[in-house]
Design a protein around this motif. Sequence first.
Motif, PDB file in Angstrom:
ATOM      1  N   LYS B  10      96.559  32.425  36.557  1.00 23.80           N
ATOM      2  CA  LYS B  10      97.726  33.200  36.149  1.00 23.80           C
ATOM      3  C   LYS B  10      98.852  33.019  37.148  1.00 23.80           C
ATOM      4  N   THR B  69      89.168  36.139  33.094  1.00 26.12           N
ATOM      5  CA  THR B  69      90.443  36.633  32.571  1.00 26.12           C
ATOM      6  C   THR B  69      91.185  37.560  33.535  1.00 26.12           C
ATOM      7  N   ASP B  73      94.352  32.415  32.806  1.00 28.27           N
ATOM      8  CA  ASP B  73      94.783  32.371  31.406  1.00 28.27           C
ATOM      9  C   ASP B  73      94.065  31.214  30.726  1.00 28.27           C
TER      10      ASP B  73
END
Lengths: 79, 79
Positions: B10, B69, B73
């Motif tokens: 992310k 998660t 991503d």
Amino acid sequence: MNAKVFVTLKKGVLDPQGKAVQHSLGSLGYGNVQDVRLGKYVEIKLDETDKAKVDSQLKEMCEKLLANTVIEDYHYVIE
Amino acid sequence: MNAKVFVTLKKGVLDPQGKAVQHSLGSLGYGNVQDVRLGKYVEIKLDETDKAKVDSQLKEMCEKLLANTVIEDYHYVIE
């Protein structure tokens, strides 16, 4: 310019990591998984606007550093 | 059916491996590399012809096994 590089093991090269993932997916109930191959995904941000130059540079980067061309294939997309 | 899954860190999550590659590319003379992010690339072969089913199955696989998660991503394409 942004580029995405994909490095995968060549056909015929054993992929124990992929087999481990395949086995784990099987254990989780996904019996319909026939094959799993793991590779690398590299996002590169380049300060360069000439697409042809970026293309030749990426090829060099893959050959020299990102991929081991004895056992790995690579391809890339430029955005 | 074949699927390609891409797992990336992310935004905001440190990527020391990417920084190491970026530094190495810099040492090789590619000073115009601004950023490198490393991710995983997974090719999955499924014995299933129903695209909707494959889609929901892949989502589950990513959530349960392929991606963390909290820090990663994922997206996938079905072919």
